[in-house]
Design an enzyme around this catalytic site. Structure first.
Site, PDB file in Angstrom:
ATOM      1  N   HIS A  98      72.886  47.460   8.911  1.00 59.21           N
ATOM      2  CA  HIS A  98      73.644  48.655   9.274  1.00 59.21           C
ATOM      3  C   HIS A  98      73.168  49.940   8.604  1.00 59.21           C
ATOM      4  O   HIS A  98      73.673  51.019   8.897  1.00 59.21           O
ATOM      5  CB  HIS A  98      75.139  48.471   8.995  1.00 59.21           C
ATOM      6  CG  HIS A  98      75.501  48.575   7.548  1.00 59.21           C
ATOM      7  ND1 HIS A  98      75.388  47.532   6.683  1.00 59.21           N
ATOM      8  CD2 HIS A  98      75.943  49.624   6.805  1.00 59.21           C
ATOM      9  CE1 HIS A  98      75.757  47.914   5.478  1.00 59.21           C
ATOM     10  NE2 HIS A  98      76.101  49.181   5.513  1.00 59.21           N
TER      11      HIS A  98
HETATM   12  C1  UD1 Z   1      79.316  53.528   6.122  1.00 55.21           C
HETATM   13  C2  UD1 Z   1      78.844  54.018   4.755  1.00 55.21           C
HETATM   14  C3  UD1 Z   1      77.930  52.963   4.143  1.00 55.21           C
HETATM   15  C4  UD1 Z   1      78.614  51.609   4.089  1.00 55.21           C
HETATM   16  C5  UD1 Z   1      79.134  51.241   5.463  1.00 55.21           C
HETATM   17  C6  UD1 Z   1      79.945  49.969   5.367  1.00 55.21           C
HETATM   18  C7  UD1 Z   1      78.549  56.422   4.485  1.00 55.21           C
HETATM   19  C8  UD1 Z   1      77.562  57.531   4.419  1.00 55.21           C
HETATM   20  N1  UD1 Z   1      78.075  55.238   4.885  1.00 55.21           N
HETATM   21  O1  UD1 Z   1      78.182  53.397   6.940  1.00 55.21           O
HETATM   22  O2  UD1 Z   1      77.585  53.357   2.816  1.00 55.21           O
HETATM   23  O3  UD1 Z   1      77.670  50.659   3.664  1.00 55.21           O
HETATM   24  O4  UD1 Z   1      79.983  52.284   5.958  1.00 55.21           O
HETATM   25  O5  UD1 Z   1      79.997  49.291   6.586  1.00 55.21           O
HETATM   26  O6  UD1 Z   1      79.707  56.631   4.186  1.00 55.21           O
HETATM   27  N2  UD1 Z   1      81.292  53.015  14.285  1.00 55.21           N
HETATM   28  C9  UD1 Z   1      82.096  52.480  15.256  1.00 55.21           C
HETATM   29  N3  UD1 Z   1      83.307  51.990  14.873  1.00 55.21           N
HETATM   30  C10 UD1 Z   1      83.759  51.993  13.597  1.00 55.21           C
HETATM   31  C11 UD1 Z   1      82.937  52.553  12.620  1.00 55.21           C
HETATM   32  C12 UD1 Z   1      81.700  53.047  12.960  1.00 55.21           C
HETATM   33  O7  UD1 Z   1      81.729  52.444  16.439  1.00 55.21           O
HETATM   34  O8  UD1 Z   1      84.881  51.512  13.340  1.00 55.21           O
HETATM   35  C13 UD1 Z   1      79.944  53.520  14.671  1.00 55.21           C
HETATM   36  C14 UD1 Z   1      79.963  54.974  15.126  1.00 55.21           C
HETATM   37  O9  UD1 Z   1      79.032  55.098  16.150  1.00 55.21           O
HETATM   38  C15 UD1 Z   1      79.475  55.718  13.894  1.00 55.21           C
HETATM   39  C16 UD1 Z   1      78.514  54.713  13.270  1.00 55.21           C
HETATM   40  O10 UD1 Z   1      79.086  53.437  13.545  1.00 55.21           O
HETATM   41  O11 UD1 Z   1      78.858  56.931  14.192  1.00 55.21           O
HETATM   42  C17 UD1 Z   1      78.324  54.877  11.776  1.00 55.21           C
HETATM   43  O12 UD1 Z   1      79.594  54.851  11.080  1.00 55.21           O
HETATM   44  P1  UD1 Z   1      79.753  55.581   9.674  1.00 55.21           P
HETATM   45  O13 UD1 Z   1      81.083  55.286   9.115  1.00 55.21           O
HETATM   46  O14 UD1 Z   1      79.340  56.999   9.765  1.00 55.21           O
HETATM   47  O15 UD1 Z   1      78.623  54.913   8.780  1.00 55.21           O
HETATM   48  P2  UD1 Z   1      78.323  53.373   8.501  1.00 55.21           P
HETATM   49  O16 UD1 Z   1      76.958  53.092   9.017  1.00 55.21           O
HETATM   50  O17 UD1 Z   1      79.432  52.538   8.967  1.00 55.21           O
HETATM   51  N1  UDP Z   2      81.570  41.695   5.880  1.00 55.58           N
HETATM   52  C1  UDP Z   2      82.561  41.145   6.693  1.00 55.58           C
HETATM   53  N2  UDP Z   2      82.274  40.939   8.015  1.00 55.58           N
HETATM   54  C2  UDP Z   2      81.065  41.239   8.570  1.00 55.58           C
HETATM   55  C3  UDP Z   2      80.067  41.801   7.723  1.00 55.58           C
HETATM   56  C4  UDP Z   2      80.353  42.025   6.388  1.00 55.58           C
HETATM   57  O1  UDP Z   2      83.656  40.848   6.233  1.00 55.58           O
HETATM   58  O2  UDP Z   2      80.898  41.025   9.780  1.00 55.58           O
HETATM   59  C5  UDP Z   2      81.873  41.926   4.453  1.00 55.58           C
HETATM   60  C6  UDP Z   2      80.902  41.314   3.473  1.00 55.58           C
HETATM   61  O3  UDP Z   2      81.264  39.985   3.175  1.00 55.58           O
HETATM   62  C7  UDP Z   2      81.022  42.234   2.276  1.00 55.58           C
HETATM   63  C8  UDP Z   2      81.292  43.588   2.899  1.00 55.58           C
HETATM   64  O4  UDP Z   2      81.749  43.326   4.227  1.00 55.58           O
HETATM   65  O5  UDP Z   2      82.121  41.873   1.468  1.00 55.58           O
HETATM   66  C9  UDP Z   2      80.041  44.388   2.949  1.00 55.58           C
HETATM   67  O6  UDP Z   2      80.254  45.518   3.748  1.00 55.58           O
HETATM   68  P1  UDP Z   2      79.063  46.292   4.460  1.00 55.58           P
HETATM   69  O7  UDP Z   2      77.874  45.432   4.574  1.00 55.58           O
HETATM   70  O8  UDP Z   2      79.629  46.862   5.699  1.00 55.58           O
HETATM   71  O9  UDP Z   2      78.824  47.532   3.482  1.00 55.58           O
HETATM   72  P2  UDP Z   2      78.036  47.730   2.088  1.00 55.58           P
HETATM   73  O10 UDP Z   2      78.441  46.660   1.143  1.00 55.58           O
HETATM   74  O11 UDP Z   2      76.587  47.756   2.404  1.00 55.58           O
HETATM   75  O12 UDP Z   2      78.505  49.088   1.660  1.00 55.58           O
END
Ligand code: UD1
Ligand code: UDP
Length: 364
Positions: free
Chosen positions: A204
């Site tokens: 991601h």
């Molecule tokens: C964010 C965090 C990242 C974290 C991750 C956990 C920042 C800069 N990034 O990244 O550090 O590791 O969350 O998962 O804060 N979207 C959906 N539905 C949702 C959420 C997101 O469709 O419920 C899609 C949207 O197109 C959005 C994209 O995902 O633009 C990115 O979402 P965003 O929250 O900006 O960043 P993450 O990649 O989720």
């Molecule tokens: N996780 C989850 N379901 C998924 C993918 C990840 O519950 O389908 C959990 C995972 O076990 C961990 C956390 O989400 O505890 C990690 O989140 P993510 O990878 O989104 O973000 P990051 O840790 O990189 O910020």
């Protein structure tokens, strides 16, 4: 005595409940503010239901957007809530836009900030998370470091006051929940997986998803490996794969199973029983280490250096050959040392320290 906790994304919903439970045990009032950064059922509500987190008192509904839009909107709306609620301390987790906005909103109106997972650095300022970490640490009053290395990173930046090595709340959460997961999760049966016969993958990170060449190489490595790979897919990754016309290639590959994001319990079971894990997630790298599962990380650098030093995490970046090599050949030799991430009592220590600080404030 009132604290406010600010969360917005999946890993924050996973880390928060164990700390919230401690606040409740000590009778400390906690206002939960959800920025709305994550909002799909599988990225949000599923964790509140499964981990029995109380409904947030506020959901600011910010949603998706550019960094400037997200952080700016959060800053405005969090400030409004903090002015109304006037907590003594604001608690933020990790390194997301919700983390930075929460810390900044609080400190500007002279509310103290506690940062859980302070001091982590991957030394790559192109990652938005690295910027969020550095800035949040700089303005925090209480810095709860998950590792000794995190304490040293802070020291190197001249931050020594208010720093506590408490361990990693993710270790507490994983150890407490794996037993519930083992009783209730049916994920292996429902996907048709046998223990240690599959590889679990998650992707991601912006630097992977928002770059067609990187994503293409990762997809090709997965498809070419011929290994059974299970990929619970982040919505960001699904969207970008579709945009780059790579989704069909992945979904039609016989060896790759693409699923929606899964619940935390299902994820723990998928992790613990995987033969290997391939990921660019911060949290998943650590969980692989906690469960002694070899991890291949699709990044050039990591903030969880301990997992690499101990030989359980291989930084493959996004080179196709390197990923395929690691899928076939990477085998850790030594032991894991989970105590580097604390003794499983980080959340108790955090709340104990904060409750003492709250008492001091009441007395003064
Ligand atoms: C964010 C965090 C990242 C974290 C991750 C956990 C920042 C800069 N990034 O990244 O550090 O590791 O969350 O998962 O804060 N979207 C959906 N539905 C949702 C959420 C997101 O469709 O419920 C899609 C949207 O197109 C959005 C994209 O995902 O633009 C990115 O979402 P965003 O929250 O900006 O960043 P993450 O990649 O989720
Ligand atoms: N996780 C989850 N379901 C998924 C993918 C990840 O519950 O389908 C959990 C995972 O076990 C961990 C956390 O989400 O505890 C990690 O989140 P993510 O990878 O989104 O973000 P990051 O840790 O990189 O910020």
């Amino acid at each position: 005595m009132k604290v406010a906790t600010i969360v917005g994304v999946r890993p924050e919903f996973i880390k928060m409940p164990i700390v919230t439970k401690e606040f409740r045990r000590l009778g400390i009032e906690e206002v939960i503010i959800h920025t709305g950064q994550h909002y799909d059922y599988e990225m949000d509500k599923i964790f509140f239901e499964q981990l029995k987190i109380p409904e947030p008192h506020y959901n600011l509904g910010i949603g998706s957007g550019t960094h400037g839009y997200q952080t700016g909107e959060m800053l405005k709306k969090i400030e409004e809530v903090l002015i109304k609620e006037r907590p003594e301390i604001v608690i933020v987790y990790g390194d997301t836009n919700s983390t930075l906005a929460g810390a900044l909103a609080a400190t500007k109106i002279h509310i103290q900030v506690a940062h859980v997972e302070a001091g982590l650095r991957c030394f790559d300022k192109k990652m938005p998370e690295e910027i969020n970490r550095i800035l949040t640490d700089r303005i925090s009053d209480y810095l709860f470091a998950p590792t000794e290395r995190a304490v040293k990173n802070l020291e190197r930046e001249g931050i020594t006051s208010g720093v506590y090595f408490v361990g990693d709340v993710m270790l507490d959460v994983a150890m407490q929940n794996i037993k519930f997961a083992e009783k209730s999760s049916k994920i292996l049966e429902s996907i048709g997986l046998k223990k240690k016969e599959y590889i679990l993958a998650t992707i991601h990170r912006a630097e992977n998803t928002d770059n067609r060449e990187n994503l293409k190489r990762i997809v090709e490595a997965f498809v070419n490996s011929g290994e059974k790979i299970v990929l619970p897919i982040h919505p960001r990754t699904r969207k970008m794969l579709a945009q780059y016309l790579l989704l069909e290639k992945l979904e039609s590959a016989k060896n790759v199973i693409v699923t929606n994001p899964v619940s935390y319990f299902d994820m723990l079971i998928l992790e613990k029983n995987a033969r290997k894990i391939i990921t660019d997630s911060g949290g998943v790298q650590k969980e692989a280490y906690f469960f002694k599962v070899p991890c291949i990380t699709l990044r050039e650098k990591t903030e969880w250096i301990e997992t690499v030093e101990d030989g359980w995490n291989f930084l493959a970046g996004t080179k196709k050959g390197k990923i395929v090599w690691a899928i076939e050949n990477f085998e850790p030799k030594g032991k894991t040392y989970p105590h580097k991430f604390g003794d499983g009592k980080a959340s108790e220590k955090i709340v104990k320290i904060l409750s003492e600080k709250l008492l001091e404030k009441c007395d003064s």
